[in-house]
Design an enzyme around this catalytic site. Structure first.
Site, PDB file in Angstrom:
ATOM      1  N   TYR A   1       0.830  -1.221   0.000  1.00  7.67           N
ATOM      2  CA  TYR A   1       0.000   0.000   0.000  1.00  7.67           C
ATOM      3  C   TYR A   1       0.863   1.270   0.000  1.00  7.67           C
ATOM      4  CZ  TYR A   1      -2.929   3.612   2.256  1.00  7.67           C
ATOM      5  OH  TYR A   1      -3.567   4.778   2.604  1.00  7.67           O
TER       6      TYR A   1
ATOM      7  N   ASP B   1      10.169  -7.067  -2.949  1.00  6.66           N
ATOM      8  CA  ASP B   1       8.981  -7.615  -2.282  1.00  6.66           C
ATOM      9  C   ASP B   1       8.953  -9.136  -2.458  1.00  6.66           C
ATOM     10  OD1 ASP B   1       6.276  -5.787  -1.368  1.00  6.66           O
ATOM     11  OD2 ASP B   1       6.045  -7.968  -1.412  1.00  6.66           O
TER      12      ASP B   1
ATOM     13  N   ARG C   1       1.920 -10.165   1.045  1.00  7.19           N
ATOM     14  CA  ARG C   1       0.678  -9.407   1.278  1.00  7.19           C
ATOM     15  C   ARG C   1      -0.437  -9.907   0.370  1.00  7.19           C
ATOM     16  NH1 ARG C   1      -3.291  -8.247   2.211  1.00  7.19           N
ATOM     17  NH2 ARG C   1      -4.363  -6.294   2.636  1.00  7.19           N
TER      18      ARG C   1
ATOM     19  N   THR D   1       5.502   2.316  14.219  1.00  9.51           N
ATOM     20  CA  THR D   1       4.118   2.769  14.353  1.00  9.51           C
ATOM     21  C   THR D   1       3.896   3.511  15.664  1.00  9.51           C
ATOM     22  OG1 THR D   1       1.930   1.893  14.972  1.00  9.51           O
ATOM     23  CG2 THR D   1       3.690   0.307  14.828  1.00  9.51           C
TER      24      THR D   1
ATOM     25  N   SER E   1      -0.866  -5.146  20.440  1.00 10.38           N
ATOM     26  CA  SER E   1      -1.059  -6.412  19.719  1.00 10.38           C
ATOM     27  C   SER E   1       0.317  -7.042  19.502  1.00 10.38           C
ATOM     28  CB  SER E   1      -1.714  -6.178  18.356  1.00 10.38           C
ATOM     29  OG  SER E   1      -0.762  -5.613  17.468  1.00 10.38           O
TER      30      SER E   1
ATOM     31  N   TYR F   1       1.511  -7.763  16.675  1.00  8.42           N
ATOM     32  CA  TYR F   1       2.114  -6.997  15.571  1.00  8.42           C
ATOM     33  C   TYR F   1       2.839  -5.775  16.116  1.00  8.42           C
ATOM     34  CZ  TYR F   1       2.134  -2.908  12.580  1.00  8.42           C
ATOM     35  OH  TYR F   1       2.508  -1.744  11.962  1.00  8.42           O
ATOM     36  N   HIS F   2       2.143  -4.995  16.971  1.00  9.14           N
ATOM     37  CA  HIS F   2       2.785  -3.786  17.499  1.00  9.14           C
ATOM     38  C   HIS F   2       4.018  -4.152  18.316  1.00  9.14           C
ATOM     39  CE1 HIS F   2      -1.292  -2.080  16.623  1.00  9.14           C
ATOM     40  NE2 HIS F   2      -0.533  -1.111  16.170  1.00  9.14           N
TER      41      HIS F   2
ATOM     42  N   LYS G   1       7.089  -4.468  16.260  1.00  5.00           N
ATOM     43  CA  LYS G   1       7.694  -3.173  15.937  1.00  5.00           C
ATOM     44  C   LYS G   1       8.562  -2.672  17.091  1.00  5.00           C
ATOM     45  CE  LYS G   1       5.778  -2.121  11.914  1.00  5.00           C
ATOM     46  NZ  LYS G   1       6.575  -2.043  10.689  1.00  5.00           N
TER      47      LYS G   1
ATOM     48  N   VAL H   1      -2.583   5.559   8.235  1.00  7.54           N
ATOM     49  CA  VAL H   1      -2.579   6.301   6.967  1.00  7.54           C
ATOM     50  C   VAL H   1      -3.935   6.152   6.269  1.00  7.54           C
ATOM     51  CG1 VAL H   1      -1.387   6.601   4.760  1.00  7.54           C
ATOM     52  CG2 VAL H   1      -0.129   5.747   6.753  1.00  7.54           C
TER      53      VAL H   1
ATOM     54  N   ARG I   1     -11.210  -5.941  20.275  1.00  5.36           N
ATOM     55  CA  ARG I   1      -9.845  -5.747  20.782  1.00  5.36           C
ATOM     56  C   ARG I   1      -9.853  -5.511  22.285  1.00  5.36           C
ATOM     57  NH1 ARG I   1      -6.542  -2.412  16.274  1.00  5.36           N
ATOM     58  NH2 ARG I   1      -7.575  -3.259  14.458  1.00  5.36           N
ATOM     59  N   VAL I   2      -8.700  -5.641  22.891  1.00  2.20           N
ATOM     60  CA  VAL I   2      -8.542  -5.221  24.291  1.00  2.20           C
ATOM     61  C   VAL I   2      -7.817  -3.876  24.237  1.00  2.20           C
ATOM     62  CG1 VAL I   2      -7.514  -5.748  26.530  1.00  2.20           C
ATOM     63  CG2 VAL I   2      -8.453  -7.601  25.110  1.00  2.20           C
ATOM     64  N   GLU I   3      -8.566  -2.798  24.482  1.00  2.00           N
ATOM     65  CA  GLU I   3      -7.995  -1.453  24.392  1.00  2.00           C
ATOM     66  C   GLU I   3      -8.863  -0.507  25.209  1.00  2.00           C
ATOM     67  OE1 GLU I   3      -8.201  -0.370  20.215  1.00  2.00           O
ATOM     68  OE2 GLU I   3     -10.362  -0.593  20.143  1.00  2.00           O
TER      69      GLU I   3
HETATM   70  N1  LIG Z   1      -0.753   1.435   6.481  1.00  2.00           N
HETATM   71  C1  LIG Z   1      -0.695   2.098   7.625  1.00  2.00           C
HETATM   72  O1  LIG Z   1      -1.645   2.798   8.018  1.00  2.00           O
HETATM   73  C2  LIG Z   1       0.553   2.026   8.465  1.00  2.00           C
HETATM   74  C3  LIG Z   1       0.580   2.728   9.678  1.00  2.00           C
HETATM   75  C4  LIG Z   1       1.729   2.683  10.473  1.00  2.00           C
HETATM   76  C5  LIG Z   1       2.818   1.944  10.053  1.00  2.00           C
HETATM   77  N2  LIG Z   1       2.770   1.256   8.885  1.00  2.00           N
HETATM   78  C6  LIG Z   1       3.948   0.467   8.486  1.00  2.00           C
HETATM   79  O2  LIG Z   1       4.327   0.787   7.161  1.00  2.00           O
HETATM   80  C7  LIG Z   1       4.796  -0.379   6.491  1.00  2.00           C
HETATM   81  C8  LIG Z   1       4.034  -0.563   5.188  1.00  2.00           C
HETATM   82  O3  LIG Z   1       2.634  -0.665   5.459  1.00  2.00           O
HETATM   83  P1  LIG Z   1       1.595  -0.969   4.305  1.00  2.00           P
HETATM   84  O4  LIG Z   1       0.284  -0.530   4.777  1.00  2.00           O
HETATM   85  O5  LIG Z   1       2.136  -0.469   3.022  1.00  2.00           O
HETATM   86  O6  LIG Z   1       1.634  -2.569   4.331  1.00  2.00           O
HETATM   87  P2  LIG Z   1       1.459  -3.626   3.134  1.00  2.00           P
HETATM   88  O7  LIG Z   1       1.186  -4.937   3.763  1.00  2.00           O
HETATM   89  O8  LIG Z   1       0.510  -3.120   2.100  1.00  2.00           O
HETATM   90  O9  LIG Z   1       2.938  -3.627   2.484  1.00  2.00           O
HETATM   91  C9  LIG Z   1       4.002  -4.339   3.030  1.00  2.00           C
HETATM   92  C10 LIG Z   1       4.731  -5.029   1.871  1.00  2.00           C
HETATM   93  O10 LIG Z   1       5.865  -5.719   2.392  1.00  2.00           O
HETATM   94  C11 LIG Z   1       5.943  -7.002   1.810  1.00  2.00           C
HETATM   95  N3  LIG Z   1       6.638  -7.900   2.754  1.00  2.00           N
HETATM   96  C12 LIG Z   1       6.236  -8.245   4.002  1.00  2.00           C
HETATM   97  N4  LIG Z   1       7.116  -9.110   4.555  1.00  2.00           N
HETATM   98  C13 LIG Z   1       8.110  -9.280   3.641  1.00  2.00           C
HETATM   99  C14 LIG Z   1       9.295 -10.051   3.631  1.00  2.00           C
HETATM  100  N5  LIG Z   1       9.626 -10.844   4.649  1.00  2.00           N
HETATM  101  N6  LIG Z   1      10.097  -9.989   2.549  1.00  2.00           N
HETATM  102  C15 LIG Z   1       9.765  -9.206   1.469  1.00  2.00           C
HETATM  103  N7  LIG Z   1       8.641  -8.457   1.428  1.00  2.00           N
HETATM  104  C16 LIG Z   1       7.817  -8.508   2.504  1.00  2.00           C
HETATM  105  C17 LIG Z   1       4.495  -7.403   1.541  1.00  2.00           C
HETATM  106  O11 LIG Z   1       4.356  -8.366   0.517  1.00  2.00           O
HETATM  107  C18 LIG Z   1       3.850  -6.068   1.178  1.00  2.00           C
HETATM  108  O12 LIG Z   1       3.851  -5.852  -0.216  1.00  2.00           O
HETATM  109  C19 LIG Z   1       4.627  -1.543   7.456  1.00  2.00           C
HETATM  110  O13 LIG Z   1       5.853  -1.811   8.079  1.00  2.00           O
HETATM  111  C20 LIG Z   1       3.623  -1.013   8.458  1.00  2.00           C
HETATM  112  O14 LIG Z   1       3.806  -1.601   9.708  1.00  2.00           O
HETATM  113  C21 LIG Z   1       1.649   1.281   8.078  1.00  2.00           C
END
Ligand SMILES: NC(=O)c1ccc[n+]([C@@H]2O[C@H](COP(=O)([O-])OP(=O)(O)OC[C@H]3O[C@@H](n4cnc5c(N)ncnc54)[C@H](O)[C@@H]3O)[C@@H](O)[C@H]2O)c1
Length: 395
Positions: free
Chosen positions: A11, A31, A35, A144, A179, A181-182, A185, A211, A323-325
């Site tokens: 994204y 990549d 995803r 994040t 979580s 996930y968090h 990070k 975002v 969620r728990v929040e």
């Molecule tokens: N989207 C949001 O609102 C948001 C908010 C805060 C932080 N972030 C951070 O920004 C980053 C991007 O977010 P996004 O929304 O674009 O996510 P997304 O899932 O759309 O994109 C992440 C990309 O990374 C690739 N990927 C994941 N693991 C991989 C690996 N081991 N090797 C190679 N490629 C890999 C996936 O295939 C995917 O295309 C993430 O780290 C996310 O935590 C996003």
């Protein structure tokens, strides 16, 4: 500048790669398509159709005359990571490539372990590759705002001055993530800070808010260049979900009381922030943290804003929070460092919401409303994802 964008099929990674390419940098994209695999696993899809990476890259070359060197592989494979760092020879790496959904990480043990291994091991491999190949490479890593949680005091940018028993120090701000996930990070942040300390690496940790938005100057140049729009309960963010519910005439579903407040930003500001961090790199041995968001809103406020911007009638329902929040809490977070570097934010205005509603309306025939129902429960150790997955998480 030679810049390697990791997670460039995602994204945010895809529009960032295009933006940096158009601004004159030599950009490499990386990549492993995991995803796209999560969508297949859950039986959902981006609302806006997205072309395959190789097609995207070809179309970008046709439209702009600019090349993106493309690498397909997995960051958890250390040989692959060494290869891309040595072959491409970046001056900076922008690292988006992680599993980024909190609900996905909370599905069950397998998804939790997958998320933490994918994110933490990928980042460790990268740190080692940079330390072994070229320690001057600036690592810009996406973290994040969720790393901090929702403490009852102001959130600072990465560090807080603490006076304890008469002595004072500047310490990492306490982390209370919500979580697994968090948590991944938080582990990354600690590992990166440590690598900067012991090997003298330079890194910027961008603690990004949620975002919104789907269109940037580059992605609108051709339909093949569009980035994803997720609205399902696992990967969709709240504003996207509300916009989809509004367009198809479903009540907006607010989790719990709706007082959950989060930092947010426009996708165009993500691009600008990443570029500012790249143009003003961290010093040798420096681990710095920028809080990357422009405004904060509660979930209920966002529902009200969508209801105000939508031309028709809308109902807002409150559903049980999976969620728990904290459903109501204090929230005030510093975010001045990127503004000091020159960020001029796009604020969330009715026109922005109307443009998102227009994107949804254009693709409304692709909406699968059932995908919006939350199935992942924080309080249990195993939840159903929407489509059965035969008990296997991605290896
Ligand atoms: N989207 C949001 O609102 C948001 C908010 C805060 C932080 N972030 C951070 O920004 C980053 C991007 O977010 P996004 O929304 O674009 O996510 P997304 O899932 O759309 O994109 C992440 C990309 O990374 C690739 N990927 C994941 N693991 C991989 C690996 N081991 N090797 C190679 N490629 C890999 C996936 O295939 C995917 O295309 C993430 O780290 C996310 O935590 C996003």
């Amino acid at each position: 500048m030679r810049i390697l964008v990791l997670g460039a099929d995602g994204y945010l990674g895809w529009p960032t790669a295009l933006h940096l390419s158009r601004r004159g940098h030599d950009v490499g994209v990386v990549d492993n398509f995991c995803r796209r695999g999560y969508d297949l696993e859950m039986g959902v899809d981006s609302l806006v159709p997205i072309a395959q990476l190789q097609q995207r890259v070809r179309t970008w070359e046709e439209v702009s005359g600019l090349r993106l060197e493309t690498y397909v592989g997995d960051l958890t494979d250390h040989v692959f990571v060494q290869r891309i760092i040595t072959e491409f020879g970046p001056e900076a790496v922008v690292h988006f490539a992680e599993q980024r959904s909190a609900p996905y990480s909370m599905i069950d043990r397998a998804h939790c372990v997958y998320t933490q291994v994918n994110n933490v091991v990928g980042t460790l491999n990268l740190l080692y590759a940079i330390a072994e190949h070229d320690r001057s490479i600036h690592l810009v890593k996406l973290g994040t705002m969720g790393e901090y949680g929702t403490p009852n005091i102001d959130i600072e940018e990465g560090f807080i001055e603490v006076t304890h028993k008469g002595r004072t120090d500047l310490l990492p701000y306490p982390k209370q993530p919500g979580s697994y996930y968090h948590l991944s990070k938080v582990h990354d942040s600690h590992n990166i800070a440590f690598a900067c300390r012991i090997w003298g690496l330079r890194s910027t940790d961008l603690n990004q808010g949620v975002v919104y938005g789907q269109e940037t100057d580059e992605t609108t140049m051709h339909p093949d260049l569009a980035t994803r729009f997720d609205y399902d309960a696992v990967f969709g963010t709240v504003l996207n979900r509300f916009c989809v519910q509004a367009v198809v005439g479903h009540p907006l579903t607010v989790y719990g009381k709706g007082g959950q407040t989060r930092g947010m930003l426009d996708i165009r500001d993500t691009l600008a922030c990443v570029e500012l961090a790249l143009l003003h790199p961290a010093a040798e041995g420096e681990f710095r943290v920028f809080n990357q968001f422009t405004e904060s809103f509660s979930v209920r406020q966002m529902a009200d804003m969508v209801a105000d911007a939508y031309p028709g009638e809308l109902r807002i329902d409150h559903v049980e929070d999976p969620r728990v929040e904290k459903e109501e809490h204090y929230y005030r977070a510093a975010h001045t460092k990127l503004l000091d570097l020159g960020l001029v934010p796009h604020l969330l205005e009715p026109a922005t919401i109307r443009s998102l509603l227009a994107v949804v309306d254009h693709h409304r025939h692709r909406v699968d409303l059932a995908a919006i129902n939350p199935t992942v429960q924080w309080r249990t150790t195993a939840s159903a994802v929407r489509a059965p997955i035969g008990g296997k998480a991605p290896a």
